[in-house]
Design an enzyme around this catalytic site. Structure first.
Site, PDB file in Angstrom:
ATOM      1  N   LYS A 254     -34.716   7.929  36.605  1.00  0.00           N
ATOM      2  CA  LYS A 254     -33.835   6.916  37.197  1.00  0.00           C
ATOM      3  C   LYS A 254     -32.729   7.580  38.010  1.00  0.00           C
ATOM      4  CE  LYS A 254     -30.453   3.308  35.950  1.00  0.00           C
ATOM      5  NZ  LYS A 254     -29.872   2.455  34.886  1.00  0.00           N
ATOM      6  N   LYS A 266     -19.792  -4.837  36.845  1.00  0.00           N
ATOM      7  CA  LYS A 266     -19.303  -4.324  35.577  1.00  0.00           C
ATOM      8  C   LYS A 266     -17.774  -4.374  35.544  1.00  0.00           C
ATOM      9  CE  LYS A 266     -23.052  -0.965  34.797  1.00  0.00           C
ATOM     10  NZ  LYS A 266     -23.569  -1.474  33.508  1.00  0.00           N
ATOM     11  N   ASP A 277     -25.434   7.663  36.345  1.00  0.00           N
ATOM     12  CA  ASP A 277     -26.644   6.843  36.237  1.00  0.00           C
ATOM     13  C   ASP A 277     -27.850   7.447  36.975  1.00  0.00           C
ATOM     14  OD1 ASP A 277     -27.606   4.660  34.855  1.00  0.00           O
ATOM     15  OD2 ASP A 277     -27.183   3.208  36.447  1.00  0.00           O
ATOM     16  N   ASP A 336     -27.640  -6.111  37.219  1.00  0.00           N
ATOM     17  CA  ASP A 336     -27.193  -4.921  36.489  1.00  0.00           C
ATOM     18  C   ASP A 336     -28.339  -4.298  35.684  1.00  0.00           C
ATOM     19  OD1 ASP A 336     -25.486  -2.949  35.655  1.00  0.00           O
ATOM     20  OD2 ASP A 336     -24.443  -4.181  34.156  1.00  0.00           O
ATOM     21  N   GLU A 338     -30.909  -2.892  36.783  1.00  0.00           N
ATOM     22  CA  GLU A 338     -31.514  -2.393  38.018  1.00  0.00           C
ATOM     23  C   GLU A 338     -32.419  -1.187  37.815  1.00  0.00           C
ATOM     24  OE1 GLU A 338     -28.655  -1.449  36.903  1.00  0.00           O
ATOM     25  OE2 GLU A 338     -28.810   0.716  37.158  1.00  0.00           O
ATOM     26  N   ARG A 340     -34.707  -0.473  35.609  1.00  0.00           N
ATOM     27  CA  ARG A 340     -36.113  -0.801  35.365  1.00  0.00           C
ATOM     28  C   ARG A 340     -36.832  -1.216  36.653  1.00  0.00           C
ATOM     29  NH1 ARG A 340     -34.327  -5.233  31.010  1.00  0.00           N
ATOM     30  NH2 ARG A 340     -32.671  -3.664  30.824  1.00  0.00           N
TER      31      ARG A 340
HETATM   32  N1  BES Z   1     -26.832   2.087  33.697  1.00  0.00           N
HETATM   33  C1  BES Z   1     -26.751   1.009  32.796  1.00  0.00           C
HETATM   34  C2  BES Z   1     -26.951   1.423  31.338  1.00  0.00           C
HETATM   35  C3  BES Z   1     -25.921   2.341  30.738  1.00  0.00           C
HETATM   36  C4  BES Z   1     -24.907   1.838  29.955  1.00  0.00           C
HETATM   37  C5  BES Z   1     -26.013   3.709  30.887  1.00  0.00           C
HETATM   38  C6  BES Z   1     -23.979   2.690  29.362  1.00  0.00           C
HETATM   39  C7  BES Z   1     -25.078   4.562  30.317  1.00  0.00           C
HETATM   40  C8  BES Z   1     -24.070   4.059  29.547  1.00  0.00           C
HETATM   41  C9  BES Z   1     -27.816  -0.034  33.116  1.00  0.00           C
HETATM   42  O1  BES Z   1     -28.165  -0.153  34.441  1.00  0.00           O
HETATM   43  C10 BES Z   1     -27.290  -1.357  32.698  1.00  0.00           C
HETATM   44  O2  BES Z   1     -26.342  -1.806  33.260  1.00  0.00           O
HETATM   45  N2  BES Z   1     -27.954  -1.972  31.710  1.00  0.00           N
HETATM   46  C11 BES Z   1     -27.570  -3.237  31.220  1.00  0.00           C
HETATM   47  C12 BES Z   1     -28.820  -4.047  31.036  1.00  0.00           C
HETATM   48  C13 BES Z   1     -28.565  -5.483  30.694  1.00  0.00           C
HETATM   49  C14 BES Z   1     -27.980  -6.201  31.886  1.00  0.00           C
HETATM   50  C15 BES Z   1     -29.864  -6.123  30.278  1.00  0.00           C
HETATM   51  C16 BES Z   1     -26.845  -3.040  29.890  1.00  0.00           C
HETATM   52  O3  BES Z   1     -27.271  -2.183  29.110  1.00  0.00           O
HETATM   53  O4  BES Z   1     -25.861  -3.709  29.672  1.00  0.00           O
HETATM   54 ZN    ZN Z   2     -27.882   1.514  35.592  1.00  0.00          ZN
HETATM   55 MN    MN Z   3     -26.908  -1.507  35.515  1.00  0.00          MN
END
Ligand code: BES
Ligand code: ZN
Ligand code: MN
Length: 494
Positions: A254, A266, A277, A336, A338, A340
């Site tokens: 990723k 966020k 990320d 968010d 994104e 996947r």
């Molecule tokens: N990059 C984030 C996940 C993340 C969170 C990485 C904390 C490192 C530390 C990812 O893109 C994300 O925002 N995921 C969301 C998914 C949700 C919207 C289903 C999440 O985990 O809140």
């Molecule tokens: Zn992310």
């Molecule tokens: Mn995200």
């Protein structure tokens, strides 16, 4: 740059001597070394007065005898495992900023333990000061020369192992540098330009798809995530095809160079950590370089879908439907989620290319994918999910050797229905509970059932926001790289 490293059995005269400190069963402090003889009684009484305990991450510095400085690094109160030695050496190395060279005379019984000491010392010798312009004068550099004091010093196999440790550390430092580089200085285009010359130098093939090509060829995930940014997305593909390769792997990482969350913006607090990320992309791209530099006989294709997830009048809206490479459609309920989307594009393409000439033995994706990963396993243990438990168990064996921490997680079929969409083939979010597993199930939809697949969620361990510890510095850690290298080696060593 990683320090240079070599083994020595000569008399120690350098700047710094690193020794081990431990409390024995009777709670008595003892100094453990690689077989150096010296009068430790007065030192031990000084250590006692200083309140030293020999705990891991405890480092005590004393004026040296034959050297300027004597450094005692805690070996903890457990067994002396490879990882204990790595961490103790790392903590000592971290404490030696400003010194140019050090001799590590930590206890070890064999080549593997000597190598673990070397790895820790090298990995701990890291600082990120590229952007400290004004305070140049008081910048302190990490060690540039490391000696491992060992009676095995003449051993050819030890020299080879130390060379591998140096390569591993150098690429770990590269991943850390990229993760620590802010999005003002690292975007999809510059990410590619960091790797291109390194790959070319090793004779690897590099192919880069631009936003125009991605759009034309149907990469709806990468385009959909990247379209809100002025920095256009890329797909970086590096391939290593050595003669006599015994296995074939594909890696997908990723590469979100910054994740604002898009229109699901966020909160400001903590958003800065989202420069990390792209840790998965950096890990897989560095892993293929390290594997090639060490001439491991395995075919690897490394894929890094790269995009910046931004907010703009052009950004993907909740309810937009995109079409992943290969044609499956996804309703983007949450921009968010994104990672996947870009991974789905790359997973489908990686399998297509990988199976073109023969069959892939496996595909591994690496991603800072979910906050739920951090909630479940904390900041130091990564998750591994799979469609093939045998393949995962092989991976976990390599984990033991690398010293990284991964824990197996399930992909419960009953959660898959939560990803159903009323308007598209699937939605990009589902049930909130078990969010790490739901994300894994989303990816599973884009991998053929008969292709052994591992999904590594490194969201917590990729970026150290708290204190440094062992050989782990603050910021980017470089996690997954060392295990990917060990896994590739182990696959072809049977
Ligand atoms: N990059 C984030 C996940 C993340 C969170 C990485 C904390 C490192 C530390 C990812 O893109 C994300 O925002 N995921 C969301 C998914 C949700 C919207 C289903 C999440 O985990 O809140
Ligand atoms: Zn992310
Ligand atoms: Mn995200």
């Amino acid at each position: 740059m990683a320090p240079t490293i070599r083994a020595t059995d000569a008399q120690i005269t350098g700047d710094v001597l690193v020794l081990g400190l431990k409390r024995d069963e009777k709670k008595k402090l003892t100094i453990l070394t690689s077989g150096i003889r010296f009068d430790s009684a007065s030192i031990l009484s000084a250590l006692h007065e200083l309140g030293a305990s020999g705990a891991l991450d405890e480092v005590v510095k004393l004026p040296g005898d034959s050297t300027k400085l004597m450094v005692l690094t805690g070996l903890g109160n457990g067994e002396l495992t490879h990882e204990t030695l790595r961490r103790a050496a790392g903590a000592a190395a971290r404490s030696l900023l400003g010194q140019s060279s050090a001799t590590f005379a930590l206890p070890h019984k064999n080549r593997e333990e000597a190598t673990a000491i070397a790895e820790g010392a090298l990995l701990g010798s890291y600082v990120f000061d590229e952007f400290r312009g004004s305070t140049k004068a008081d910048r302190k550099s990490p060690l540039s020369k490391i000696e491992i004091h060992s009676t095995l010093a003449g051993d050819k196999k030890l020299t080879t192992a130390l060379n591998r440790a140096e390569v591993l550390a150098r690429y770990t430092h590269l991943v850390r540098d990229l993760v620590n580089t802010p999005p003002s200085h690292l975007n999809p285009v510059s990410f590619v330009s960091k790797f291109q010359p390194l790959a070319k130098k090793l004779g690897l093939k590099v192919e880069v798809l631009t936003e125009v090509q991605l759009k034309k060829q149907g990469y709806g995930g990468i385009i959909g995530v990247g379209q809100g940014s002025a920095n256009p997305p890329r797909l970086l593909h590096i391939s290593y095809r050595p003669k006599g390769a015994k296995k074939r792997l594909a890696y997908v990482g990723k590469g979100i160079t910054f994740d604002t969350g898009g229109l699901a913006l966020k909160p400001a607090q903590g958003m800065e950590a989202m420069k990390s990320d792209m840790s998965g992309a950096a890990a897989v791209a560095a892993a293929i370089l390290a594997t090639a530099e060490l001439k491991i006989p395995i075919d690897i294709d490394s894929w890094a879908p790269l995009a910046e997830n931004m907010v703009s009048d052009n950004a993907t809206r909740p309810s937009d439907i995109i079409s992943i490479y290969g044609g499956k459609t996804v309703e983007v309920l949450n921009p968010d989620a994104e990672g996947r989307l870009i991974l789905a594009d790359a997973l489908v393409r990686a399998a297509e290319v990988g199976n073109k000439n023969g069959k892939l033995d496996g595909i591994v994706d690496v991603a800072t994918l979910t906050g739920a990963q951090v909630v479940a396993l904390g900041t130091r243990t990564s998750a591994v999910m799979t469609n093939n438990e045998e393949f995962r168990d092989e991976f976990l064996k390599s984990v033991t050797r690398s010293g990284e921490q991964f824990w197996p997680m399930p992909l419960p079929e009953e959660l898959r229905a939560s990803l159903d969409s009323p308007v598209a083939d699937l939605a990009n979010i589902g049930e909130r509970m078990g969010g790490m597993l739901v994300a894994g199930l989303f990816l599973k939809d884009f991998v053929a059932a008969d292709l052994p697949w591992l999904h590594l969620d490194i969201a917590g361990p990729a970026f150290n926001e708290s204190k440094p510890h062992g050989y782990t510095t603050v910021g980017g850690t470089g996690v997954a790289l060392r295990t990917l290298l060990a896994f590739a080696e182990d696959l072809v060593s049977q």
